[in-house]
Design a protein around this motif. Structure first.
Motif, short mmCIF file in Angstrom:
data_model
loop_
_atom_site.label_atom_id
_atom_site.label_comp_id
_atom_site.label_asym_id
_atom_site.label_seq_id
_atom_site.Cartn_x
_atom_site.Cartn_y
_atom_site.Cartn_z
N ASN A 1 0.84 -1.20 0.00
CA ASN A 1 0.00 0.00 0.00
C ASN A 1 0.88 1.25 0.00
OD1 ASN A 1 -2.49 -1.51 0.27
ND2 ASN A 1 -1.91 -1.84 2.41
N PHE B 1 1.65 5.34 0.57
CA PHE B 1 1.33 6.51 1.39
C PHE B 1 2.17 7.67 0.90
CE2 PHE B 1 0.23 2.83 3.78
CZ PHE B 1 -0.83 3.18 4.60
N PRO C 1 -2.87 7.56 3.03
CA PRO C 1 -2.92 6.39 2.15
C PRO C 1 -3.47 6.72 0.77
CG PRO C 1 -4.73 6.32 3.70
CD PRO C 1 -3.89 7.50 4.09
N ASP D 1 -6.74 3.07 4.66
CA ASP D 1 -5.68 2.15 5.06
C ASP D 1 -4.93 2.72 6.27
OD1 ASP D 1 -6.00 0.06 3.34
OD2 ASP D 1 -4.54 0.77 1.86
#
Length: 421
Positions: free
Chosen positions: A42, A44, A84, A89
Motif C-alpha cells: 500500500n 502513502f 494512504p 488504510d
C-alpha cells in the motif's frame, strides 16, 4: 547545484529528521514530497510547498509550509502527514526486526500540477530509513504455557524495567511499540491475547489470570528489574490494563491510552470474580456520510446512575496510573471516562494518577511521527471505524505523550529514579 539532504538518513521512527534543500534560485517555490510503501504494497504520500530564502535554501526546521498537506513550521510534517493512496488504510509496521520503512523524499518544481508529479523527474531525491528497533535489541518469541507474544530486550545485562504491551480490538500480535520501548531501555513483552496462533479468534471474555501469567513471566526474566512491572495499553487493551492495575499486585505503573473505565465486549474474570461489561446500546451507533461508524456514544451517557455498578473499582489500584486522552477520539468517549476514573480516585483520597489530555488528538495515539489514521477497518467487523483526530494536533500529542510515557515508566519502575532526574 540543487541538493536535498536529510540527517540522519537512518534512524529510529521516534527520532526527528532534519531536511534541507540548497542550491535553489532565491525565492523559488518548490514542492517537497514524501512517500513510502508498506509491507502489503500500500502506498502513502505527503507533500508541502515551500519558498526558498534569499540564499536559495529551504530548511524545514525554520521554514513555513505555504500549503499542501500542512501549513506552518513543522520540521517532521512530511512524515506525520503521510496519507494512504487507498483511502482508510492504516500504516502499521508488522516486521520490526528485518526491514525499516523506506521513505522516499523528492523535490519538484512548484509549477507542476499534482497529477503530473508521479511521472515528473524530481530536482533531487533521497531515501530515509525509519526503524522500529535498534540493531542491538533482542527479540524472543514467547510460547510458554498458554502465553503467546514476543519479548524485546535491550542490549546489556540490565536489569531493565519491564513492561507488558497491549493493543485493543485489532487482535493478533502487534510489536512496533514494544520494539521501540526496548530500543529506549525497557524489557517489553508484546502480548497477544486473541486472533494469534492457537489463541481464540475472537475474545468473548477476558481471563485476567492470563495477563497475570504474563506479568509473572516478565518478572522471572533475569534481565527484568523488579519488584513490579508496568503495562502500556490502548483501547480495549486499556480496559484490561486498568483491571490489571486494580487486581494484580505485580503492576506498579499503568499507561492507559484512550481506554474505558469499564469492561467492554464481554466479562472479565479473575479467580472467582466476574466483572460484567457495560452493555452497549446498538441504536446509539452513528454513521457518517461515507459509511464509517462512530462508537463514541455506544454505551449512552456514562454518567447515568444505571451505569455506575459497571465501573471498575479504580480506587483499588495500588500502582500509578497515567491516563492519556485524545479529545478528538471518535471511537470512545475517553475524555469523560478518564475524568470519571479520576473523580473516583479523588473521592477515595487517592493521588496515584496523572492525566494527559490532548485537544484534537484522535483514538490511535502511537509513537511519534506516525501519520494519523482517521478511520480504518478491523478484521472482526464488517464496517470502517472512525478513530478521529486532527492531523497536526494528533502529531503533537504523539510526540509529547511518547516522552511522557517513558518518563512515567522510569519514575515508577526504577527505584530511586527521581533522584536521577
Amino acid at each position: 547545484m540543487i541538493q536535498l539532504t536529510a540527517t540522519p538518513t537512518s534512524a529510529l521512527i521516534d527520532e526527528p529528521v532534519h531536511i534541507q534543500a540548497t542550491g535553489l534560485p532565491p525565492s523559488q517555490v518548490v514542492v517537497f514530497e514524501a512517500s513510502l510503501e508498506d509491507e502489503k504494497g500500500n502506498l502513502f504520500h505527503s507533500r508541502a510547498y515551500y519558498r526558498a530564502n534569499e540564499a536559495g535554501e529551504v530548511d524545514l526546521e525554520h521554514a513555513s509550509s505555504l500549503g499542501g498537506d500542512y501549513v506552518g513550521v513543522h520540521p517532521m510534517g512530511l512524515f506525520w502527514s503521510l496519507k494512504p493512496e487507498k483511502i482508510l488504510d492504516r500504516l502499521i509496521k508488522r516486521d520490526v526486526m528485518n526491514s525499516p520503512f523506506k521513505v522516499q523524499l523528492k523535490l519538484y518544481d512548484s509549477n507542476l500540477l499534482i497529477v503530473e508529479l508521479p511521472t515528473a523527474t524530481p530536482k533531487a531525491s533521497l531515501t530515509v530509513d525509519r526503524w522500529y528497533v535498534s540493531p542491538d535489541v533482542t527479540r524472543i518469541q514467547v510460547r510458554e504455557g498458554r502465553l503467546r507474544g514476543a519479548l524485546f530486550l535491550p542490549p546489556g545485562e540490565g536489569p531493565f524495567p519491564g513492561v507488558v504491551d497491549l493493543f485493543g480490538g485489532t487482535g493478533g500480535l502487534i510489536e512496533f511499540r514494544s520494539s521501540l520501548l526496548a530500543s529506549r531501555g525497557f524489557a517489553s513483552l508484546a502480548l497477544a491475547y486473541f486472533d494469534y496462533e492457537d489463541l481464540p479468534p475472537t475474545i468473548e471474555e477476558v481471563d485476567l489470570e492470563y495477563f497475570e501469567e504474563a506479568a509473572n513471566f516478565l518478572l522471572r526474566q533475569p534481565k527484568v528489574l523488579g519488584p513490579g512491572v508496568g503495562v502500556v495499553s490502548i483501547c480495549k487493551g486499556a480496559a484490561i490494563g486498568l483491571s490489571m492495575a486494580i487486581h494484580l499486585k505485580q503492576i506498579t505503573a499503568a499507561v492507559l491510552i484512550n481506554g474505558p473505565n469499564f469492561a467492554v465486549g464481554g466479562p472479565q474474570l479473575y479467580h472467582d470474580k466476574i466483572i460484567q461489561p457495560l452493555p452497549p446500546i446498538p441504536q446509539l451507533v452513528s454513521t457518517n456520510a461515507f459509511g464509517c461508524v462512530e462508537f463514541y456514544r455506544v454505551v449512552g451517557n456514562p454518567l447515568d446512575e444505571a451505569n455506575q455498578p459497571f465501573l471498575l473499582p479504580v480506587e483499588k489500584a495500588q500502582g500509578h496510573l497515567l491516563f492519556i486522552v485524545g479529545e478528538g477520539d471518535k471511537n470512545l468517549n475517553s475524555k469523560v471516562y478518564a475524568k470519571q476514573a479520576i473523580e473516583q480516585l479523588q473521592r477515595h483520597g487517592k493521588n496515584n494518577w496523572t492525566l494527559l489530555s490532548y485537544p484534537g488528538a484522535g483514538h490511535l495515539i502511537d509513537p511519534p511521527y506516525a501519520p494519523l489514521c482517521y478511520a480504518s477497518s478491523l478484521k472482526q467487523l464488517p464496517v470502517y471505524l472512525i478513530w478521529g483526530g486532527d492531523v497536526a494536533l494528533h502529531a503533537a500529542a504523539q510526540e509529547h505523550s511518547w516522552k511522557e510515557i517513558q518518563m512515567f515508566l522510569r519514575k515508577h519502575l526504577i527505584p530511586d529514579v527521581s533522584s536521577q532526574l
